[in-house]
Design a protein around this motif. Sequence first.
Motif, PDB file in Angstrom:
ATOM      1  N   SER A 102      19.084  14.126 -20.202  1.00 37.08           N
ATOM      2  CA  SER A 102      18.858  12.613 -20.840  1.00 37.08           C
ATOM      3  C   SER A 102      18.439  13.149 -21.759  1.00 37.08           C
ATOM      4  N   ARG A 103      17.574  14.855 -22.318  1.00 32.46           N
ATOM      5  CA  ARG A 103      17.050  14.929 -23.246  1.00 32.46           C
ATOM      6  C   ARG A 103      17.874  15.489 -24.354  1.00 32.46           C
ATOM      7  N   GLY A 104      19.556  15.713 -24.077  1.00 32.58           N
ATOM      8  CA  GLY A 104      20.567  16.306 -25.031  1.00 32.58           C
ATOM      9  C   GLY A 104      20.190  17.525 -24.862  1.00 32.58           C
ATOM     10  N   GLU A 105      20.430  18.389 -24.466  1.00 35.57           N
ATOM     11  CA  GLU A 105      20.318  19.710 -24.100  1.00 35.57           C
ATOM     12  C   GLU A 105      21.133  19.446 -22.850  1.00 35.57           C
ATOM     13  N   SER A 106      22.234  20.351 -22.682  1.00 29.51           N
ATOM     14  CA  SER A 106      22.790  21.262 -21.714  1.00 29.51           C
ATOM     15  C   SER A 106      22.791  21.302 -20.375  1.00 29.51           C
ATOM     16  N   THR A 107      22.923  21.065 -19.480  1.00 28.29           N
ATOM     17  CA  THR A 107      22.740  21.625 -17.786  1.00 28.29           C
ATOM     18  C   THR A 107      23.585  22.857 -17.648  1.00 28.29           C
ATOM     19  N   GLY A 108      23.291  23.760 -17.234  1.00 25.44           N
ATOM     20  CA  GLY A 108      23.744  25.300 -16.625  1.00 25.44           C
ATOM     21  C   GLY A 108      25.114  24.369 -15.435  1.00 25.44           C
ATOM     22  N   PRO A 109      25.658  25.208 -15.261  1.00 30.96           N
ATOM     23  CA  PRO A 109      27.525  25.235 -14.626  1.00 30.96           C
ATOM     24  C   PRO A 109      26.541  25.036 -13.406  1.00 30.96           C
ATOM     25  N   SER A 110      28.045  23.823 -12.043  1.00 34.13           N
ATOM     26  CA  SER A 110      27.798  23.467 -11.081  1.00 34.13           C
ATOM     27  C   SER A 110      27.500  24.688 -10.313  1.00 34.13           C
ATOM     28  N   MET A 111      27.295  24.207  -9.552  1.00 35.50           N
ATOM     29  CA  MET A 111      27.327  25.339  -8.284  1.00 35.50           C
ATOM     30  C   MET A 111      29.140  25.791  -8.053  1.00 35.50           C
ATOM     31  N   GLY A 112      30.134  25.327  -7.893  1.00 40.75           N
ATOM     32  CA  GLY A 112      31.767  25.211  -7.731  1.00 40.75           C
ATOM     33  C   GLY A 112      31.504  25.903  -9.254  1.00 40.75           C
ATOM     34  N   GLU A 113      30.999  25.976 -10.340  1.00 39.13           N
ATOM     35  CA  GLU A 113      31.455  26.957 -10.703  1.00 39.13           C
ATOM     36  C   GLU A 113      30.823  28.027 -11.653  1.00 39.13           C
ATOM     37  N   ARG A 114      29.616  27.793 -10.685  1.00 41.28           N
ATOM     38  CA  ARG A 114      29.201  29.518 -10.404  1.00 41.28           C
ATOM     39  C   ARG A 114      29.579  30.264  -9.442  1.00 41.28           C
ATOM     40  N   LEU A 115      29.922  29.738  -7.674  1.00 39.43           N
ATOM     41  CA  LEU A 115      30.990  30.150  -7.446  1.00 39.43           C
ATOM     42  C   LEU A 115      32.227  30.593  -7.466  1.00 39.43           C
ATOM     43  N   GLU A 116      33.018  30.168  -8.530  1.00 42.67           N
ATOM     44  CA  GLU A 116      34.228  30.578  -9.079  1.00 42.67           C
ATOM     45  C   GLU A 116      34.090  31.763  -9.711  1.00 42.67           C
ATOM     46  N   ASP A 117      32.848  31.607 -11.213  1.00 42.74           N
ATOM     47  CA  ASP A 117      32.967  33.114 -11.262  1.00 42.74           C
ATOM     48  C   ASP A 117      32.164  34.079 -10.839  1.00 42.74           C
ATOM     49  N   ARG A 118      31.875  34.023  -9.974  1.00 41.44           N
ATOM     50  CA  ARG A 118      30.755  35.040  -8.693  1.00 41.44           C
ATOM     51  C   ARG A 118      32.435  35.340  -8.163  1.00 41.44           C
ATOM     52  N   TRP A 119      33.693  35.153  -7.545  1.00 38.77           N
ATOM     53  CA  TRP A 119      34.701  35.488  -7.264  1.00 38.77           C
ATOM     54  C   TRP A 119      35.256  35.950  -7.866  1.00 38.77           C
ATOM     55  N   ASN A 120      35.745  35.045  -9.113  1.00 40.62           N
ATOM     56  CA  ASN A 120      36.919  36.015 -10.569  1.00 40.62           C
ATOM     57  C   ASN A 120      36.174  37.699 -10.964  1.00 40.62           C
ATOM     58  N   ARG A 121      34.555  37.397 -10.686  1.00 39.61           N
ATOM     59  CA  ARG A 121      33.723  38.802 -11.258  1.00 39.61           C
ATOM     60  C   ARG A 121      34.804  39.641  -9.961  1.00 39.61           C
ATOM     61  N   ARG A 122      34.148  39.306  -8.910  1.00 42.15           N
ATOM     62  CA  ARG A 122      34.677  39.914  -7.258  1.00 42.15           C
ATOM     63  C   ARG A 122      36.223  40.484  -7.375  1.00 42.15           C
ATOM     64  N   PHE A 123      36.841  39.556  -7.579  1.00 37.72           N
ATOM     65  CA  PHE A 123      38.174  40.598  -7.523  1.00 37.72           C
ATOM     66  C   PHE A 123      39.240  40.977  -8.619  1.00 37.72           C
ATOM     67  N   ARG A 124      38.803  40.399  -9.593  1.00 40.13           N
ATOM     68  CA  ARG A 124      39.147  40.605 -10.862  1.00 40.13           C
ATOM     69  C   ARG A 124      38.513  41.495 -11.713  1.00 40.13           C
ATOM     70  N   GLY A 125      37.797  42.399 -11.700  1.00 39.08           N
ATOM     71  CA  GLY A 125      36.485  43.243 -12.116  1.00 39.08           C
ATOM     72  C   GLY A 125      35.238  42.908 -12.878  1.00 39.08           C
TER      73      GLY A 125
END
Length: 125
Positions: A102-125
């Motif tokens: 509501s103040r115009g700043e962007s929010t952080g990634p969702s839980m699903g996005e964070r889990l997907e990033d962790r998955w990608n980092r773990r198995f792809r480098g």
Amino acid sequence: MPLSEHEQRLLEEMERNLYSAESDEVSADDVPHAFDRMAVVLGVIAAVIGLGVMLLGVWTKLVIVGVLGFLLIVGGVLWATAPRSGQTAPKHPGRESGRRSSRGESTGPSMGERLEDRWNRRFRG
């Protein structure tokens, strides 16, 4: 043994389907209501006092005291778990407005996005 291209494509498709199914099932909006901490504390205290009163009724063999203790326990539990007027579960401000708060700043990634990033980092480098 390495996977063939066809197997890799099937695996990636299965992962995409899994992530989309998980995001449909898991939602923070499913929480029915928020709890008021003070009400929970007071409800627990009332339930503990009610337990003491009920035990006193058993010890003194007075049925009315035991029943009052039981009612105090039930009332304390209901008080602790009842939703308060005007309180709802915290909303995610960015969901309706394109991931912007509501103040115009962007929010952080969702839980699903964070889990997907962790998955990608773990198995792809």
